[in-house]
Scaffold this active site. Structure first.
Site, mmCIF file in Angstrom:
data_model
loop_
_atom_site.group_PDB
_atom_site.id
_atom_site.type_symbol
_atom_site.label_atom_id
_atom_site.label_comp_id
_atom_site.label_asym_id
_atom_site.label_seq_id
_atom_site.Cartn_x
_atom_site.Cartn_y
_atom_site.Cartn_z
ATOM 1 C CG HIS A 84 67.818 86.985 50.037
ATOM 2 N ND1 HIS A 84 66.555 86.190 49.792
ATOM 3 C CD2 HIS A 84 68.807 86.246 49.544
ATOM 4 C CE1 HIS A 84 66.848 85.069 49.448
ATOM 5 N NE2 HIS A 84 68.102 84.938 49.228
ATOM 6 C CD GLU A 87 72.646 86.068 48.107
ATOM 7 O OE1 GLU A 87 72.547 85.085 47.532
ATOM 8 O OE2 GLU A 87 72.121 86.144 49.244
ATOM 9 C CG HIS A 371 83.864 73.195 79.005
ATOM 10 N ND1 HIS A 371 84.608 72.342 78.245
ATOM 11 C CD2 HIS A 371 84.519 73.000 80.174
ATOM 12 C CE1 HIS A 371 85.076 71.288 79.040
ATOM 13 N NE2 HIS A 371 85.285 71.924 80.002
ATOM 14 C CD GLU A 376 76.921 65.222 74.497
ATOM 15 O OE1 GLU A 376 77.147 64.270 74.378
ATOM 16 O OE2 GLU A 376 76.326 66.142 73.722
ATOM 17 C CG LEU A 394 71.807 69.986 77.227
ATOM 18 C CD1 LEU A 394 71.491 69.895 78.375
ATOM 19 C CD2 LEU A 394 73.274 70.782 77.060
ATOM 20 N NE ARG A 464 87.662 71.370 48.238
ATOM 21 C CZ ARG A 464 88.294 70.646 47.537
ATOM 22 N NH1 ARG A 464 89.100 69.682 47.897
ATOM 23 N NH2 ARG A 464 88.251 70.897 46.022
ATOM 24 C CE LYS A 950 92.686 71.913 47.484
ATOM 25 N NZ LYS A 950 92.503 71.005 46.409
#
Length: 1140
Positions: A84, A87, A371, A376, A394, A464, A950
């Site tokens: 990090h 970076e 799935h 739901e 959930l 984008r 876009k």
């Protein structure tokens, strides 16, 4: 199943040697969506770097993303956070472009921006920029990976930036719980590492070596030259050039500008030496995957990439290192982990270890199971638990944790009653899994998933370019054939029923068989008092070392394991049926147009509604977006009315969950909510069945009967959301309060919280009737729907709601206007007493947003201030991780200004001083700005305004603001871009001097100080320490100048207790040579030095002279005039005559 060789046979490539650097091209065409008009080419450089080149002839924005297959799991064990830190420091100049903010400045002047993130197994760097500026941006970008300076003078600053980022996250439950989960992994496993790092973790090695006398001053343990410029393994790192170290404007007392102070002394140099050593080993070209999106031809892009990225060395490292050992071992599984949270919520997460999932890309078996577990609809686990009053949400699904291992997670968001029954909820999850295990799955389930994914892929809209480049570069690491890099992650193949071994179902069954209680870990999350309430006061807690999060681990009992392994006995659980919302009509009538229309058209107007419509003329997808703003004066008439409107909207959404879930799966979603103007509904997705969903939502809105039990759940949810808002980031609070102070009709979260408990079902039912009795509907329809279809939607809404009309002008939003020559400050504490950060929102009012020239000038000023504000206030002065400056449009859209935002451990009054020093310096910068640079800023802003949307969603957002606010000047972006042509530097300077420069007598300014309640340690300034060291020497002591500077001054101001301890030990060591009384006399000198040479922010209260302090926010708001009532700025004349 053996994964295909992702690189293909040798004959799949051909070599190109005609350009500046040779490379290989993958021969097969890249599989893409039929809707995708971009061209793709995959190449491989001789150094092993792979690149996906994307030619977009219609692009008005270019982008690139480079993904390095090294993340924080590859940090050295003794230096957490090094990836990090790399970076951060990587951006601080290169040999070719030594100026440290050269990259960000170049992007800002070319309508661009950049960012980066460090993941577990990868680090991703990316940018976007105007198409013409791609070569220059790519040249600056590429240099980071072959000749970065890792400027020594930036070491301390970027250590502070990493530390500030960590402190920003310290009170965030997401980060805290993530680290607890990592901490509770197998001993020695890299998953345990502290990825974000902080100053302590990155400096401890250097401090330990220094304490052992193993670091020599100025030598960096023998690896640096005299000025601290460590050479990398390939000799590419030069000393920090002087022009990369320009000082801060109007330096503060503690501004460090010398090499000695900036490089952190021997400890900082050791951290940097280790960084260079690590980078020189791990940042290998064969580990890099690049995606470039540009307007240039594929040949031009290939030559550009080959030329710029070939200098990156191949260090012979493994291209995609795998960590196949899972962090869950026998000790980690079969456990219940309880974690105390900062915010008020109850959650339960059950995790199961999984292998690395990308090799299973064809059938995606873990997502198949998600799935069902995350469903739901009727018969689902969620529906069952919701009807019990135990959960509010959930989610379920697989998560790739790192390259080599994954997790399957089921997360329940519980009500307080559900938390009391947490064991029953855990058992319910395993009952559902047991039902899945005993179920037959007809192939149509997978066929349905395959159809949905194929339809989504076929009609995928552009996004984008930098978002897309990041997605592509990340997925280039997947083990799929190179021609399937784009399609394989998105498509799901049908099961091959003729092949029971490799046909797909077996993969799913194998994963399902691993979802057992013995292989699970459950994490239970709630605030401390909730654990006390439900589990008693006698629990013993441990603390995670980096965030201090309290947790406890228990093994699940044999009895519980037996119950969780039993067959399902809940008849309420069953598999879902076929999805009726999958679109069948995907036809799009494509009519070629010379150029797309720039606005929607008013096609219908009645006393009750107005409909703006635009048939899609550029994206050609079978989708539509509908926005329906149902305005009423009732919802925002009081804080209580606002709360009840929110509860009404929540109950509507709650009641539709089971019905609408299939629609969302099939690519058609809706949102229904309350806002200051009334109620709003949005629908987006495939237009085939959009009218069906719209009808059901509207009918539920009209006929909702308040269920007392569900109202209790919604009230609790609203209460927690409002309470948790106060525990969020201070900068969000500062912005929120600034908007509150400048909005005509607005309520504080505290006022809303007070109303929630006493709302009754009967009162709410009456309120709903009142809200819906008199309305005016503003509607926008954009996409694959014709005029008559849009009109029918409006007619249907009118018929279902059966409301009386009100004039469209009766409900509107307005801001409050600061008087000329004002300087207001409002101070309020950060509610979370453990939050170390304060925040400042500093707003300078410019004037009416409906005055085109002022609006464009203010926007240009905001654009010019943006990059220097970040560079000065964050990078150089190190005030904090969150810094921003931009144009700010007030509520209602009629007034505008410029706002500077800073979040910092420093007190807000000090931040205000630094912002004003920055503004004073900007006066000089604006005055001396060369005409070429001023023109670059104008062109960048013009390009931003002229950027084409876009996708449909972006197009809708552009139109809706004009309709919502009522100004209807849809061509504003283009008009303002044209207007910029003749706006001069003198005009911008004049606006700056009258509206922003602190000494202006006409300036209108408001700042909000959100002040941390956590005491800051007392500090001593560098000049005070120098004066004290001089006095010590004068008294006959031996003073090691370099030693005390390394110990205390490497980071500017020093904590007073650290200063005291250092000199106490130093003076005691020489007690035999100097009488003890001399040491005691010296200590009495310290208070005077503190006063004579104050630290920049020593914890003492700073007074902002000349400001008027707001004592009563309500009285202050009442004293301000409201902005003018919104009105159309353009009469379009779309309808023959307006009847109303």
């Amino acid at each position: 199943m053996v994964a295909a060789d992702p690189h293909g046979p040798a004959g799949a490539w051909h070599r190109v040697s005609t350009g500046p650097a040779p490379y290989e091209v993958f021969n097969k065409p890249i599989e893409k969506s039929p809707q995708d008009d971009r061209e793709y080419r995959f190449i491989r450089l001789d150094n092993g770097l792979q690149a996906m080149l994307i030619h977009d002839a219609k692009a008005d924005k270019a982008a690139a993303s480079l993904d390095v297959a090294v993340g924080h799991l590859y940090d050295p064990d003794d230096m957490p956070g090094l990836a990090h830190f790399c970076e951060h420091l990587l951006f601080m100049g290169t040999e070719q472009y030594p100026k440290e903010n050269e990259y960000s400045e170049y992007l800002a002047k070319n309508n661009g921006s950049s960012n980066a993130y460090t993941g577990t197994s990868n680090t991703n760097y990316y940018f976007n920029v105007s198409t013409a500026a791609l070569p220059g941006a790519l040249s600056r970008f590429a240099a980071f990976f072959h000749s970065p300076l890792f400027a020594p003078s930036c070491t301390v600053r970027e250590l502070n930036a990493v530390d500030s980022e960590h402190k920003k996250n310290h009170q965030s439950d997401m980060w805290r719980i993530f680290q607890v989960n990592k901490h509770l992994s197998k001993d020695g496993h890299p998953w345990r590492k502290f990825g974000s790092g902080n100053k302590e973790s990155l400096s401890q090695v250097g401090r330990d070596l220094k304490a052992k006398g193993l670091l020599q001053n100025g030598s960096g343990n023998g690896s640096a030259n005299g000025n601290g410029a460590v050479k990398s393994a390939d000799g590419s790192l030069a000393p920090t050039p002087s022009d990369s170290r320009a000082g801060s404007p109007a330096p503060s007392v503690s501004s460090a500008n010398s090499e000695l102070e900036g490089d952190g002394g021997v400890v900082g140099r050791e951290t940097r030496r280790r960084l260079v050593e690590w980078w020189s080993r791990e940042y290998c070209a064969s580990r890099m995957r690049l995606c470039v999106v540009g307007k240039e031809s594929l040949d031009e892009l290939a030559e550009m990439v080959a030329s710029l990225f070939s200098p990156i060395p191949n260090r012979g490292r493994e291209p995609l290192h795998m960590i196949n050992d899972h962090p869950f071992g026998p000790n980690e599984m079969g456990t219940l982990v309880s974690v105390q949270t900062i915010m008020s919520f109850h959650a339960l997460e059950i995790s199961f270890p999984l292998p690395y999932l990308p090799p299973l890309w064809r059938y995606k078996p873990a997502s198949f199971l998600a799935h069902f577990l995350g469903h739901e609809g009727p018969g689902s686990l969620y529906s069952y638990l919701k009807q019990k009053g135990w959960v509010t949400g959930l989610s379920a699904g697989p998560q790739n944790l790192a390259r080599g291992f994954a997790m399957f997670k089921v997360t329940l968001y519980m009500t307080p009653q559900g938390f009391e029954q947490y064991e029953t909820l855990i058992l319910s999850v395993f009952k559902y899994i047991s039902m899945l295990r005993s179920s037959n799955f007809p192939a149509w389930y997978q066929r349905e998933r395959s159809l949905i994914s194929a339809t989504r892929f076929r009609f995928a809209e552009k996004r984008r370019p930098d978002d897309y480049a990041v997605w592509v570069s990340e997925h280039m690491a997947w083990p799929v054939p190179r021609d399937l890099i784009i399609s394989a992650p998105q498509l799901v193949q049908e099961w091959d029923e003729s092949d029971p071994v490799n046909g797909g179902e077996r993969e799913m069954r194998e994963i399902l068989d691993t979802l057992t209680v013995e292989r699970s870990r459950t994490v239970l999350m709630a605030q401390a008092e909730e654990f006390e309430r439900v589990r008693g006061k006698d629990l013993k807690w441990e603390n995670e070392p980096w965030y201090g999060t309290p947790y406890r681990v228990e093994r699940l009992s044999e009895e519980f394991l037996r119950k969780a392994s039993a067959p399902n006995d809940l008849k309420e659980l069953f598999l879902p049926g076929p999805n009726e919302f999958i679109p069948t009509n995907l036809e799009v009538e494509k009519r070629e147009v010379e150029k797309p229309a720039k606005r929607p058209f008013l096609i219908r107007e009645t006393p009750l509604s107005s409909v703006w419509h635009k048939k899609d003329d550029q994206f050609w997808v079978p989708k539509a977006h509908v926005v329906m703003d149902i305005r009423s004066p009732v919802p925002n008439s009081s804080a209580r009315a606002f709360v009840m409107t929110r509860l009404f909207a929540d109950l509507v959404t709650d009641s539709l969950t089971e019905f609408a879930y299939d629609a969302e799966l099939a690519g058609l979603s809706y949102h229904f909510g309350g806002h200051a103007l009334g109620l709003y509904m949005t629908l987006s997705g495939y237009n085939d069945k959009l009218h069906v969903l719209a009808k059901d939502v509207l009918e539920r809105v009209r006929t909702l009967k308040v269920n007392p039990e569900r109202l209790a759940v919604m009230k609790d949810q609203a209460k927690r959301e409002y309470e948790n808002f106060f525990l969020g980031q201070p900068y969000r609070l500062a912005d929120y309060y600034a908007r509150y102070l400048l909005t005509e009709q607005e309520w504080t979260m505290s006022e809303l919280l007070e109303e929630i408990p006493s709302v009754t079902p009967e009162e709410l039912q009456s309120h709903i009737a009142s809200v819906l009795s008199r309305v005016n509907i503003h509607m926008l329809v954009v996409g694959n729907l014709y005029k008559d279809e849009a009109s029918r939607l409006a007619q249907m809404a009118e018929e279902i709601l059966q409301a009386s009309p009100i004039p469209a002008s009766e409900v509107f939003e307005r801001s409050l206007v600061l008087p000329s020559g004002s300087n207001f400050i409002w101070t309020t504490p950060v509610p979370n007493k453990n939050e170390p950060n304060s925040s400042l929102t500093y707003y300078m009012h410019m004037g009416s947003n409906t005055e085109p020239r002022l609006r464009a000038t203010a926007a240009l000023l905001g654009h010019i201030l943006s990059e220097p504000a970040f560079n000065v206030l964050r990078t150089r002065e190190q005030l904090g991780y969150i810094v921003a400056a931009s144009q700010w449009t007030l509520t209602g859209g009629g007034q505008t200004g410029v706002r500077v935002l800073v979040q910092s451990e420093r007190q807000p009054a000090y931040l205000e001083q630094r912002v004003e020093a920055f503004l004073r310096e900007m006066d000089e910068k604006l005055q001396s700005m060369p005409s070429e640079e001023f023109q670059e800023h104008k062109v960048a802003l013009q390009k931003r305004w002229r950027e084409a949307p876009k996708n449909l969603g972006e197009e809708v957002n552009r139109y809706w603001g004009h309709i919502e606010h009522g100004y209807l000047d849809f061509h504003r972006r283009d008009d303002d871009a044209d207007l910029l042509e003749n706006i001069t530097k003198d005009e911008v300077l004049a606006v700056f001097r009258s509206h922003a420069e602190p000494s202006s007598s006409a300036r209108s300014k408001l700042s909000v100080h959100v002040k941390s309640q956590k005491p800051r340690p007392a500090k001593i300034s560098l000049p005070a320490m120098e004066a004290f060291a001089k006095k010590v020497a004068e008294k006959g002591y031996s003073v090691d100048e370099q030693a005390w500077r390394d110990a205390l001054a490497s980071d500017g101001d020093a904590p007073l207790d650290k200063f005291a301890n250092y000199w106490r030990d130093t003076l005691l060591a020489q007690a035999a040579a100097v009488p003890p009384q001399v040491a005691q006399d010296l200590t009495t000198e310290v208070p005077g030095l503190l006063k004579q040479y104050p630290a920049a922010d020593d914890g003492e209260e700073i007074v902002n002279a000349g400001a008027t302090f707001v004592q009563d926010p309500k009285a202050f708001r009442a004293s301000l005039p409201a902005s003018e009532q919104p009105h159309p700025l353009v009469e379009w004349g779309d309808l023959p005559t307006s009847r109303f």
